[in-house]
Scaffold this active site. Sequence first.
Site, PDB file in Angstrom:
ATOM      1  N   HIS A   3      24.410 -23.469 -75.814  1.00  0.00           N
ATOM      2  CA  HIS A   3      25.573 -22.779 -76.386  1.00  0.00           C
ATOM      3  C   HIS A   3      25.217 -21.327 -76.715  1.00  0.00           C
ATOM      4  O   HIS A   3      25.954 -20.399 -76.354  1.00  0.00           O
ATOM      5  CB  HIS A   3      26.024 -23.520 -77.647  1.00  0.00           C
ATOM      6  N   GLU A   4      24.089 -21.124 -77.382  1.00  0.00           N
ATOM      7  CA  GLU A   4      23.702 -19.768 -77.783  1.00  0.00           C
ATOM      8  C   GLU A   4      23.332 -18.907 -76.575  1.00  0.00           C
ATOM      9  O   GLU A   4      23.643 -17.715 -76.539  1.00  0.00           O
ATOM     10  CB  GLU A   4      22.543 -19.828 -78.776  1.00  0.00           C
ATOM     11  N   HIS A  51      26.345 -17.297 -75.167  1.00  0.00           N
ATOM     12  CA  HIS A  51      26.776 -16.047 -75.798  1.00  0.00           C
ATOM     13  C   HIS A  51      26.036 -14.852 -75.193  1.00  0.00           C
ATOM     14  O   HIS A  51      26.634 -13.788 -74.978  1.00  0.00           O
ATOM     15  CB  HIS A  51      26.512 -16.103 -77.304  1.00  0.00           C
ATOM     16  N   GLU A 103      33.777 -18.961 -78.256  1.00  0.00           N
ATOM     17  CA  GLU A 103      32.957 -20.096 -78.685  1.00  0.00           C
ATOM     18  C   GLU A 103      33.149 -21.297 -77.760  1.00  0.00           C
ATOM     19  O   GLU A 103      32.186 -21.999 -77.431  1.00  0.00           O
ATOM     20  CB  GLU A 103      33.299 -20.476 -80.129  1.00  0.00           C
TER      21      GLU A 103
END
EC number: 3.4.24.-
Length: 325
Positions: A146-147, A150, A222
């Site tokens: 997930h990170e 980003h 997100e």
Amino acid sequence: MIWEVTKLRISMILSAIAILVLGFALIYGILGYFFGFSNAPLLITGALAFVTIFTILQWLFGPALIKSIYHLTEVDPTDPQYGWVYNLVQEVAMYNRMNTPKVYIANVPFPNAFAFESPIYGKNMAITLPLLRMLTPEEVKAVIGHEIGHLRHKDTELLLAVGLIPTLLYWIGYGLWWGGLLGGGGGGRNDNSGILFLIGIALIAFSFLFNLFVLFLNRMREAYADVNSAITVPNGAKNLQTALAKIVLSTDPDIIERYKKKYGQIGSMLLFSGFQINEDIPAYKVQELVEYWRNIKVSPFADIFSDHPHPAKRIQLLEKLTHTQ
């Protein structure tokens, strides 16, 4: 899956364009009306330069402040205690075909994980100690995915660019408010200080409205990072679901019952948050909460003031992606 990803990507692009176009059109119209349309571009350029300078400084040196606040300690592969965390980040970075970011352990008393970057400090990722103790290595990899998303999607730069609009609206509105308060001046339309005062207040109000648009874009950002974890990390969708449930349950072990009694009451919409944590969470409670999120119908306005989607929306999106893995 391809349609879900494409739809999300198109929605993000169109939302960003809409925020920028509508924001600049509103600013141009207001300034043009009061100061002349020939002068409006110059005024916008001046205000934009002022705001952009501070935004760029925040972007360049923000990581230094983050490192201080979170008490970050850098980890390398040879670290006897946390080298395994670096190896997980390296593995997920390889899945995403990007260089391994700098890895940090955050010595703070709540579960969190975050990525940040700037041209000066490069790409960075931090994971807090409670999160490492709470999750399995496979769940940690899903969170890392997930990170990494980003970082891949240049989310920092996107938010800084789009965030200029509400900031511009606020400061221009603030200037008009003071101009009206002090009596306007300049002749013509500008003699009406009362109108200047009211327009200034209106622009400040519009800045808060545009902040809601930015929050909407951030929720899509997100969700897109969730998708990145699901499609790049093996079993990422399933593991991210259980990771999210564990983090929420760590803030309140009885949250399932609270969901049933009063819909939507949850302390925070952040993916990784909480202060009074319980790291020993029974597996059956994790599965019960995930199943609950999969099946509830969430109001479109449940997360309107949050920068993260409602957890149930995230679980339902991830559930769609599990069938492709």
